[in-house]
Design a protein around this motif. Structure first.
Motif, PDB file in Angstrom:
ATOM      1  N   PRO A 116       0.819  -1.228   0.000  1.00  0.00           N
ATOM      2  CA  PRO A 116       0.000   0.000   0.000  1.00  0.00           C
ATOM      3  C   PRO A 116       0.849   1.272   0.000  1.00  0.00           C
ATOM      4  O   PRO A 116       0.578   2.207  -0.766  1.00  0.00           O
ATOM      5  N   SER A 117       1.881   1.304   0.831  1.00  0.00           N
ATOM      6  CA  SER A 117       2.753   2.474   0.890  1.00  0.00           C
ATOM      7  C   SER A 117       3.536   2.633  -0.405  1.00  0.00           C
ATOM      8  O   SER A 117       3.660   3.740  -0.952  1.00  0.00           O
ATOM      9  N   PHE A 118       4.064   1.529  -0.916  1.00  0.00           N
ATOM     10  CA  PHE A 118       4.858   1.572  -2.138  1.00  0.00           C
ATOM     11  C   PHE A 118       4.026   2.061  -3.319  1.00  0.00           C
ATOM     12  O   PHE A 118       4.462   2.907  -4.102  1.00  0.00           O
ATOM     13  N   TYR A 119       2.826   1.553  -3.451  1.00  0.00           N
ATOM     14  CA  TYR A 119       1.987   1.948  -4.580  1.00  0.00           C
ATOM     15  C   TYR A 119       1.582   3.415  -4.491  1.00  0.00           C
ATOM     16  O   TYR A 119       1.471   4.098  -5.519  1.00  0.00           O
ATOM     17  N   GLU A 120       1.374   3.915  -3.294  1.00  0.00           N
ATOM     18  CA  GLU A 120       1.084   5.346  -3.133  1.00  0.00           C
ATOM     19  C   GLU A 120       2.248   6.180  -3.661  1.00  0.00           C
ATOM     20  O   GLU A 120       2.058   7.182  -4.358  1.00  0.00           O
ATOM     21  N   GLN A 121       3.454   5.752  -3.355  1.00  0.00           N
ATOM     22  CA  GLN A 121       4.637   6.468  -3.824  1.00  0.00           C
ATOM     23  C   GLN A 121       4.783   6.381  -5.338  1.00  0.00           C
ATOM     24  O   GLN A 121       5.147   7.365  -6.000  1.00  0.00           O
ATOM     25  N   GLU A 160      11.374 -25.565   2.009  1.00  0.00           N
ATOM     26  CA  GLU A 160      10.107 -24.861   2.251  1.00  0.00           C
ATOM     27  C   GLU A 160      10.002 -24.218   3.640  1.00  0.00           C
ATOM     28  O   GLU A 160       9.539 -23.074   3.746  1.00  0.00           O
ATOM     29  N   PRO A 161      10.436 -24.872   4.726  1.00  0.00           N
ATOM     30  CA  PRO A 161      10.273 -24.254   6.048  1.00  0.00           C
ATOM     31  C   PRO A 161      11.069 -22.963   6.249  1.00  0.00           C
ATOM     32  O   PRO A 161      10.779 -22.203   7.179  1.00  0.00           O
ATOM     33  N   TYR A 162      12.036 -22.711   5.382  1.00  0.00           N
ATOM     34  CA  TYR A 162      12.923 -21.565   5.592  1.00  0.00           C
ATOM     35  C   TYR A 162      12.600 -20.375   4.693  1.00  0.00           C
ATOM     36  O   TYR A 162      13.244 -19.333   4.793  1.00  0.00           O
ATOM     37  N   TRP A 163      11.610 -20.529   3.825  1.00  0.00           N
ATOM     38  CA  TRP A 163      11.199 -19.392   3.003  1.00  0.00           C
ATOM     39  C   TRP A 163      10.358 -18.424   3.834  1.00  0.00           C
ATOM     40  O   TRP A 163       9.532 -18.838   4.643  1.00  0.00           O
ATOM     41  N   ASP A 164      10.542 -17.148   3.586  1.00  0.00           N
ATOM     42  CA  ASP A 164       9.614 -16.157   4.112  1.00  0.00           C
ATOM     43  C   ASP A 164       8.247 -16.386   3.461  1.00  0.00           C
ATOM     44  O   ASP A 164       8.159 -16.853   2.322  1.00  0.00           O
ATOM     45  N   ARG A 165       7.180 -16.049   4.177  1.00  0.00           N
ATOM     46  CA  ARG A 165       5.835 -16.300   3.631  1.00  0.00           C
ATOM     47  C   ARG A 165       5.581 -15.531   2.335  1.00  0.00           C
ATOM     48  O   ARG A 165       4.723 -15.920   1.533  1.00  0.00           O
ATOM     49  N   ALA A 166       6.348 -14.439   2.111  1.00  0.00           N
ATOM     50  CA  ALA A 166       6.185 -13.677   0.871  1.00  0.00           C
ATOM     51  C   ALA A 166       6.546 -14.507  -0.353  1.00  0.00           C
ATOM     52  O   ALA A 166       6.102 -14.202  -1.473  1.00  0.00           O
ATOM     53  N   ARG A 167       7.330 -15.546  -0.161  1.00  0.00           N
ATOM     54  CA  ARG A 167       7.728 -16.390  -1.287  1.00  0.00           C
ATOM     55  C   ARG A 167       6.523 -17.027  -1.965  1.00  0.00           C
ATOM     56  O   ARG A 167       6.569 -17.349  -3.159  1.00  0.00           O
ATOM     57  N   LYS A 168       5.435 -17.220  -1.226  1.00  0.00           N
ATOM     58  CA  LYS A 168       4.234 -17.811  -1.816  1.00  0.00           C
ATOM     59  C   LYS A 168       3.724 -16.992  -2.996  1.00  0.00           C
ATOM     60  O   LYS A 168       3.137 -17.530  -3.936  1.00  0.00           O
ATOM     61  N   LEU A 169       3.927 -15.673  -2.947  1.00  0.00           N
ATOM     62  CA  LEU A 169       3.501 -14.821  -4.058  1.00  0.00           C
ATOM     63  C   LEU A 169       4.291 -15.136  -5.324  1.00  0.00           C
ATOM     64  O   LEU A 169       3.761 -15.065  -6.433  1.00  0.00           O
ATOM     65  N   VAL A 170       5.568 -15.497  -5.155  1.00  0.00           N
ATOM     66  CA  VAL A 170       6.390 -15.902  -6.290  1.00  0.00           C
ATOM     67  C   VAL A 170       5.941 -17.262  -6.800  1.00  0.00           C
ATOM     68  O   VAL A 170       5.795 -17.474  -8.015  1.00  0.00           O
ATOM     69  N   ASP A 171       5.730 -18.189  -5.882  1.00  0.00           N
ATOM     70  CA  ASP A 171       5.295 -19.526  -6.291  1.00  0.00           C
ATOM     71  C   ASP A 171       3.992 -19.473  -7.089  1.00  0.00           C
ATOM     72  O   ASP A 171       3.754 -20.317  -7.961  1.00  0.00           O
ATOM     73  N   LYS A 172       3.160 -18.474  -6.801  1.00  0.00           N
ATOM     74  CA  LYS A 172       1.898 -18.309  -7.535  1.00  0.00           C
ATOM     75  C   LYS A 172       2.053 -17.370  -8.733  1.00  0.00           C
ATOM     76  O   LYS A 172       1.067 -16.896  -9.299  1.00  0.00           O
ATOM     77  N   LYS A 173       3.305 -17.094  -9.101  1.00  0.00           N
ATOM     78  CA  LYS A 173       3.630 -16.359 -10.330  1.00  0.00           C
ATOM     79  C   LYS A 173       3.079 -14.939 -10.339  1.00  0.00           C
ATOM     80  O   LYS A 173       2.756 -14.396 -11.392  1.00  0.00           O
ATOM     81  N   TYR A 174       2.988 -14.342  -9.133  1.00  0.00           N
ATOM     82  CA  TYR A 174       2.449 -12.983  -8.973  1.00  0.00           C
ATOM     83  C   TYR A 174       0.986 -12.863  -9.408  1.00  0.00           C
ATOM     84  O   TYR A 174       0.460 -11.753  -9.529  1.00  0.00           O
ATOM     85  N   SER A 175       0.324 -13.978  -9.607  1.00  0.00           N
ATOM     86  CA  SER A 175      -1.074 -13.917 -10.041  1.00  0.00           C
ATOM     87  C   SER A 175      -1.993 -13.407  -8.942  1.00  0.00           C
ATOM     88  O   SER A 175      -3.066 -12.855  -9.230  1.00  0.00           O
ATOM     89  N   THR A 176      -1.581 -13.558  -7.678  1.00  0.00           N
ATOM     90  CA  THR A 176      -2.427 -13.144  -6.556  1.00  0.00           C
ATOM     91  C   THR A 176      -1.929 -11.876  -5.866  1.00  0.00           C
ATOM     92  O   THR A 176      -2.555 -11.420  -4.907  1.00  0.00           O
ATOM     93  N   ILE A 177      -0.851 -11.301  -6.339  1.00  0.00           N
ATOM     94  CA  ILE A 177      -0.312 -10.110  -5.686  1.00  0.00           C
ATOM     95  C   ILE A 177      -1.184  -8.894  -6.012  1.00  0.00           C
ATOM     96  O   ILE A 177      -1.706  -8.762  -7.129  1.00  0.00           O
ATOM     97  N   ASP A 178      -1.385  -8.033  -5.035  1.00  0.00           N
ATOM     98  CA  ASP A 178      -2.173  -6.820  -5.261  1.00  0.00           C
ATOM     99  C   ASP A 178      -1.454  -5.943  -6.281  1.00  0.00           C
ATOM    100  O   ASP A 178      -0.256  -5.685  -6.153  1.00  0.00           O
ATOM    101  N   PHE A 179      -2.180  -5.488  -7.301  1.00  0.00           N
ATOM    102  CA  PHE A 179      -1.565  -4.690  -8.365  1.00  0.00           C
ATOM    103  C   PHE A 179      -2.609  -3.715  -8.914  1.00  0.00           C
ATOM    104  O   PHE A 179      -3.229  -3.944  -9.952  1.00  0.00           O
ATOM    105  N   PRO A 180      -2.824  -2.593  -8.222  1.00  0.00           N
ATOM    106  CA  PRO A 180      -3.945  -1.688  -8.530  1.00  0.00           C
ATOM    107  C   PRO A 180      -3.649  -0.669  -9.631  1.00  0.00           C
ATOM    108  O   PRO A 180      -3.674   0.543  -9.414  1.00  0.00           O
ATOM    109  N   PHE A 181      -3.395  -1.188 -10.834  1.00  0.00           N
ATOM    110  CA  PHE A 181      -3.086  -0.299 -11.957  1.00  0.00           C
ATOM    111  C   PHE A 181      -3.938  -0.669 -13.164  1.00  0.00           C
ATOM    112  O   PHE A 181      -4.535  -1.752 -13.215  1.00  0.00           O
ATOM    113  N   GLU A 182      -3.972   0.235 -14.126  1.00  0.00           N
ATOM    114  CA  GLU A 182      -4.775   0.022 -15.322  1.00  0.00           C
ATOM    115  C   GLU A 182      -3.968  -0.745 -16.371  1.00  0.00           C
ATOM    116  O   GLU A 182      -2.731  -0.628 -16.411  1.00  0.00           O
ATOM    117  N   PRO A 183      -4.639  -1.531 -17.224  1.00  0.00           N
ATOM    118  CA  PRO A 183      -3.906  -2.215 -18.295  1.00  0.00           C
ATOM    119  C   PRO A 183      -3.191  -1.215 -19.203  1.00  0.00           C
ATOM    120  O   PRO A 183      -3.694  -0.118 -19.455  1.00  0.00           O
TER     121      PRO A 183
END
Length: 263
Positions: A116-121, A160-183
């Motif tokens: 949220p902070s990054f996208y505002e910037q 797997e036990p040593y990955w940060d939970r953010a790694r799941k976003l990579v495993d899902k190919k960024y398909s589930t990451i919040d991305f509030p921009f226009e095509p």
């Protein structure tokens, strides 16, 4: 996040894959102008060289000074060591004024950010309405059936036990990451769009790549050596199973999210 990569900065610079020209050509074709690009979380500059060939000026930032020291030195690239949290006044003072950036890129790093902070910037610094933001990640490497079988077991069970939970976003190919921009122009969604990069690697190079993982460093700090003799032997047998122990083509699937800032 930077602390996870500081101790293996040189390994990261040597072992991590570069990115294909087709990726940058696609991104650049969506930018209305090529005056200024900002590569956020540049690490050791895997994306910088290609950006510098397209854009008049590039600003590249990272929270790890050691990573930046490994980045390529180019005449139209300015590197800045930044704190983990940047304010808009700091961005204006150190990096770029409001609505002045044509393209922001984030390679293999967006999942670490306070989004949220990054996208505002980003909405503040990108040119309106057609400033472009492009973020991509690469997922697990593919070699051949023998090596992939060993790798997948190692990745899903040992590591797997040593990955940060953010790694799941990579495993899902960024398909589930919040991305509030226009095509961007010519597209009806923001992706992910698929690309791939390939590099020749020997088995030692492949091990160096694994040692560059944040999960490897986390495990090591907990007294766990993920590349045990047993694991390395399993990889060696798989690597040599086709009768050759030399370099192999290693393919890294890349997934891109891209959008424009809008009004």
């Amino acid at each position: 996040m930077a602390d996870l990569f500081i101790k293996q900065a040189k390994q990261y610079a040597v072992a991590r894959p570069g990115y294909p020209e087709k990726l940058f050509q696609f991104i650049a074709s969506k930018a209305a102008a090529h005056d200024l690009a900002w590569d956020v979380g540049t690490g050791s500059g895997q994306a910088v060289r290609s950006l510098a060939e397209i854009f008049k000026n590039v600003v590249a930032t990272d929270t790890s000074q050691k990573q930046l020291e490994c980045a390529p030195k180019l005449p139209n690239v300015r590197y800045e060591h930044t704190p983990p949290v940047l304010t808009i006044p700091e961005i204006e003072r150190k990096l770029a004024p409001k609505s002045s950036v044509d393209l922001v890129t984030i390679a293999q790093a967006l999942h670490w950010f306070d989004l949220p902070s990054f996208y505002e910037q980003m909405k503040w610094v990108l040119k309106k309405p057609n400033g472009v933001i492009a973020a991509w990640c690469y997922t697990v490497p593919r070699v051949n059936n023998n090596v992939d079988t060993v790798f997948d077991r190692f990745y899903s069970i040992d590591v797997e036990p040593y990955w940060d939970r953010a790694r799941k976003l990579v495993d899902k190919k960024y398909s589930t990451i919040d991305f509030p921009f226009e095509p961007v122009s010519g597209e009806d969604n923001t992706g992910p769009f698929e690309f791939a990069t390939e590099r020749l690697m020997g088995l030692d190079d492949f091990f160096t790549y694994i040692r560059s993982w944040s999960a490897y460093q986390t495990a090591k700090e907990k007294g766990v050596e993920l590349l045990s003799d047993e694991v390395m032997e399993a990889f060696k047998q798989a690597w040599n199973a086709d009768g050759g122990d030399g370099q192999k083509a290693v393919n890294y699937p890349i997934n891109l999210r891209i959008g424009r800032v809008g009004n």
